[in-house]
Scaffold this active site. Structure first.
Site, PDB file in Angstrom:
ATOM      1  CE  LYS A   1      37.823  36.729  58.336  1.00  0.00           C
ATOM      2  NZ  LYS A   1      36.721  37.015  57.394  1.00  0.00           N
ATOM      3  CG  ASN A   2      39.441  39.146  54.763  1.00  0.00           C
ATOM      4  OD1 ASN A   2      38.710  38.235  55.162  1.00  0.00           O
ATOM      5  ND2 ASN A   2      39.230  40.414  55.044  1.00  0.00           N
TER       6      ASN A   2
ATOM      7  CB  CYS B   1      25.607  40.587  55.598  1.00  0.00           C
ATOM      8  SG  CYS B   1      26.893  41.762  55.853  1.00  0.00           S
TER       9      CYS B   1
ATOM     10  NE  ARG C   1      30.010  42.880  52.940  1.00  0.00           N
ATOM     11  CZ  ARG C   1      30.922  42.285  53.688  1.00  0.00           C
ATOM     12  NH1 ARG C   1      30.641  41.972  54.927  1.00  0.00           N
ATOM     13  NH2 ARG C   1      32.099  41.991  53.208  1.00  0.00           N
TER      14      ARG C   1
ATOM     15  CB  VAL D   1      27.265  39.482  44.589  1.00  0.00           C
ATOM     16  CG1 VAL D   1      27.814  39.114  45.945  1.00  0.00           C
ATOM     17  CG2 VAL D   1      25.879  38.899  44.383  1.00  0.00           C
TER      18      VAL D   1
ATOM     19  CG  LEU E   1      30.441  45.872  41.571  1.00  0.00           C
ATOM     20  CD1 LEU E   1      31.471  46.519  42.483  1.00  0.00           C
ATOM     21  CD2 LEU E   1      30.185  46.767  40.354  1.00  0.00           C
TER      22      LEU E   1
ATOM     23  CG  ASP F   1      37.811  44.485  57.368  1.00  0.00           C
ATOM     24  OD1 ASP F   1      36.627  44.855  57.285  1.00  0.00           O
ATOM     25  OD2 ASP F   1      38.267  43.543  56.679  1.00  0.00           O
TER      26      ASP F   1
ATOM     27  NE  ARG G   1      32.323  34.717  60.218  1.00  0.00           N
ATOM     28  CZ  ARG G   1      31.773  35.605  59.407  1.00  0.00           C
ATOM     29  NH1 ARG G   1      30.755  36.310  59.803  1.00  0.00           N
ATOM     30  NH2 ARG G   1      32.234  35.777  58.196  1.00  0.00           N
TER      31      ARG G   1
HETATM   32  C1  UD1 Z   1      36.358  42.179  51.604  1.00  0.00           C
HETATM   33  C2  UD1 Z   1      36.799  41.645  52.942  1.00  0.00           C
HETATM   34  C3  UD1 Z   1      36.176  42.461  54.066  1.00  0.00           C
HETATM   35  C4  UD1 Z   1      36.490  43.940  53.869  1.00  0.00           C
HETATM   36  C5  UD1 Z   1      36.122  44.407  52.466  1.00  0.00           C
HETATM   37  C6  UD1 Z   1      36.547  45.833  52.176  1.00  0.00           C
HETATM   38  C7  UD1 Z   1      37.121  39.301  52.450  1.00  0.00           C
HETATM   39  C8  UD1 Z   1      36.662  37.911  52.649  1.00  0.00           C
HETATM   40  N1  UD1 Z   1      36.389  40.261  53.037  1.00  0.00           N
HETATM   41  O1  UD1 Z   1      34.958  42.023  51.517  1.00  0.00           O
HETATM   42  O2  UD1 Z   1      36.689  42.009  55.308  1.00  0.00           O
HETATM   43  O3  UD1 Z   1      35.772  44.707  54.819  1.00  0.00           O
HETATM   44  O4  UD1 Z   1      36.732  43.562  51.489  1.00  0.00           O
HETATM   45  O5  UD1 Z   1      37.924  45.969  52.340  1.00  0.00           O
HETATM   46  O6  UD1 Z   1      38.122  39.554  51.833  1.00  0.00           O
HETATM   47  N2  UD1 Z   1      29.975  46.096  46.383  1.00  0.00           N
HETATM   48  C9  UD1 Z   1      28.951  46.275  45.463  1.00  0.00           C
HETATM   49  N3  UD1 Z   1      28.726  45.291  44.552  1.00  0.00           N
HETATM   50  C10 UD1 Z   1      29.493  44.157  44.498  1.00  0.00           C
HETATM   51  C11 UD1 Z   1      30.538  43.986  45.429  1.00  0.00           C
HETATM   52  C12 UD1 Z   1      30.758  44.993  46.364  1.00  0.00           C
HETATM   53  O7  UD1 Z   1      28.248  47.274  45.499  1.00  0.00           O
HETATM   54  O8  UD1 Z   1      29.239  43.299  43.625  1.00  0.00           O
HETATM   55  C13 UD1 Z   1      30.216  47.147  47.404  1.00  0.00           C
HETATM   56  C14 UD1 Z   1      30.031  46.623  48.811  1.00  0.00           C
HETATM   57  O9  UD1 Z   1      28.689  46.662  49.219  1.00  0.00           O
HETATM   58  C15 UD1 Z   1      30.896  47.596  49.601  1.00  0.00           C
HETATM   59  C16 UD1 Z   1      32.055  47.879  48.638  1.00  0.00           C
HETATM   60  O10 UD1 Z   1      31.570  47.515  47.343  1.00  0.00           O
HETATM   61  O11 UD1 Z   1      30.190  48.783  49.837  1.00  0.00           O
HETATM   62  C17 UD1 Z   1      33.336  47.110  48.929  1.00  0.00           C
HETATM   63  O12 UD1 Z   1      33.044  45.742  49.062  1.00  0.00           O
HETATM   64  P1  UD1 Z   1      34.090  44.598  48.683  1.00  0.00           P
HETATM   65  O13 UD1 Z   1      35.449  45.212  48.518  1.00  0.00           O
HETATM   66  O14 UD1 Z   1      33.536  43.809  47.576  1.00  0.00           O
HETATM   67  O15 UD1 Z   1      34.086  43.727  50.006  1.00  0.00           O
HETATM   68  P2  UD1 Z   1      34.192  42.159  50.120  1.00  0.00           P
HETATM   69  O16 UD1 Z   1      35.058  41.614  49.042  1.00  0.00           O
HETATM   70  O17 UD1 Z   1      32.838  41.582  50.316  1.00  0.00           O
END
Ligand code: UD1
Length: 427
Positions: A22-23, A125, A130, A132, A134, A315, A407
């Site tokens: 899925k990811n 969530c 979480r 965005v 970055l 995960d 999901r």
């Molecule tokens: C993806 C996976 C999810 C997995 C995660 C970590 C998908 C669709 N989902 O989620 O299943 O658990 O990777 O392996 O691929 N963060 C920030 N700012 C940002 C983005 C992230 O602070 O702009 C933090 C997040 O809160 C978290 C960490 O970085 O603490 C890692 O998150 P990230 O790797 O971005 O996870 P996702 O891409 O959302």
């Protein structure tokens, strides 16, 4: 609302076909927005999240055709043909984004191709805030003007994006994917430093290269992307789901069974295999995937910390905790990726587990048995950890809020039942 009923105590024996990841599928689908030609993706899992993203892409202007059989035990997967001839809307509305955070993956492709995007902020969530930030800072560095207004990210780059160096202060899978996609159409060179190296990121990079992107350093933490004028169509098969495979490995281990995970790749799961090995579970490569066995005594308690790839994945943390709840000895499980990712703990405790949480760590003291109970969880991986626990618990476990499982796990009950589990979906 559907529930799952499990009568525990039956060892799993047999074969489980692992579905497409899925990811990996979600960013690959978003990449279709980068080209006006057809992107054909095969081995897609049949899951609600895939449909949610397909609906979003359609309203941006993509035409989507589906063929190939769904399911068949996960053997064939689905084939999607996605073609975004014109971007008719650059707005990703709250209605769709709130259903699934990964919708934010359309941000980079839209800005790169159409010069603008208005993407709803995903909002809160179940597993922490979480943010965005970055994704946004990275796009800023590539020359986009970004504003947050009325719950939306408004990004503008009317004269196109320009390559830059982006050093991520923390590893983010989604931000790496978003910026890698955006950079493929930027002018000049982009370097993504401290990039995520998850197999799903690598799979996306390989597909982008097939579409004509110029990317170096694939599989490492520094990606160098040389922007091109346009990308073209391509065909790509989605990698197998290492999280699904890891979940069934834990399920086999907790029941003292033996399963072959068809299509699973050990190179994506070394940290998981090593940890299970320390716990007394054999995980080895087989001709058709991965073979998992635990026969004989209980598993041993072992400590683990979640980390970005190639470390142990967040995960699989909840599923591993379920396994440790029945271990001989104690296990300290530390979550370093997400805050608030221990929602499964109180539910596992209701099944008889002995777990204490201190900040980001959970101390699990193994017990000789768990007992079935009525439980529920608020996210996908937490829910499946209750399934794993239920398979080994004495008596009946009822899991509520099955929509979380739908999901992320294609044909969960069918795959487990085919290996001898007593599991069914009830109303
Ligand atoms: C993806 C996976 C999810 C997995 C995660 C970590 C998908 C669709 N989902 O989620 O299943 O658990 O990777 O392996 O691929 N963060 C920030 N700012 C940002 C983005 C992230 O602070 O702009 C933090 C997040 O809160 C978290 C960490 O970085 O603490 C890692 O998150 P990230 O790797 O971005 O996870 P996702 O891409 O959302």
């Amino acid at each position: 609302m559907d529930k799952i009923r499990i009568r525990g105590g039956r060892p799993l024996h047999g074969e489980i076909a692992i579905s497409g990841a899925k990811n990996a599928a979600l960013p690959l689908m978003a990449a279709s927005l980068l080209s006006d030609e057809t992107l054909t993706l095969s081995n897609l899992p049949h899951l609600v999240d895939i449909t949610t993203l397909a609906n979003l892409l359609v309203q941006h202007g993509a035409e989507i055709r589906m063929n190939g059989a769904a399911g068949n035990g996960g053997h064939t997967g689905r084939v999607l043909e996605l073609r975004a001839r014109d971007i008719v809307s650059t707005r990703a509305p709250y209605d769709l984004v709130r259903k699934m955070r990964a919708s934010v993956l359309v941000l980079g492709p839209l800005v790169a191709r159409a010069g603008r995007a208005e993407v709803s902020l995903p909002g809160g969530c179940a597993i922490g805030t979480r943010p965005v930030d970055l994704h946004i800072k990275g796009l800023n560095l590539l020359g986009a003007e970004v504003e947050l207004r009325e719950g939306y990210i408004h990004a503008r780059a009317p004269r196109g994006l320009v390559g830059a160096e982006v050093v991520f202060p923390a590893v983010s899978v989604g931000a790496t994917e978003n910026l890698m996609m955006a950079a493929t159409l930027a002018r000049g060179e982009t370097r993504l430093v401290n990039a995520a190296r998850e197999p799903e990121v690598t799979d996306l990079a390989h597909c982008l290269v097939k579409m004509g992107a110029r990317i170096k350093g694939i599989g490492t933490d520094t990606l160098t992307i040389h922007g091109v004028e346009r990308l073209h169509g391509a065909e790509h098969g989605v990698i197998p789901d290492r999280i699904e495979a890891g979940t069934y490995a834990m399920a086999a281990a907790i029941t003292g069974g033996e399963v072959e995970l068809l299509g699973a790749r050990l190179e994506h799961m070394r940290a998981v295999a090593e940890l299970l090995g320390e716990a007394g579970v054999s995980v080895r490569e087989s001709e058709r995937g991965i073979h998992v066995t635990r026969t004989g005594g209980p598993v041993r308690g072992v400590d683990v910390m979640t980390e970005p790839f190639p470390g142990f994945p967040t995960d699989l943390q909840a599923q591993f905790m379920a396994l440790m709840a029945l271990a001989d000895g104690a296990a300290m499980i530390t979550e370093t990726i997400f805050e608030n990712r221990f929602m499964h703990v109180p539910e596992l405790c209701r099944m008889g587990a002995n777990i204490n949480v201190h900040g980001a760590s959970a101390m699990v003291r193994g017990r000789p048995a768990l007992t079935g109970a009525e439980v529920m969880a608020t996210d996908l991986r937490a829910s499946v950890s209750l399934v794993v626990a239920g398979l080994a618990a004495r008596g009946e476990t009822i899991i509520n809020r099955v929509y979380h499982l739908d999901r992320g796990y294609e044909g969960l009950e069918a795959k487990l039942a085919a290996c001898g589990a007593d599991i069914e979906r009830i109303q």
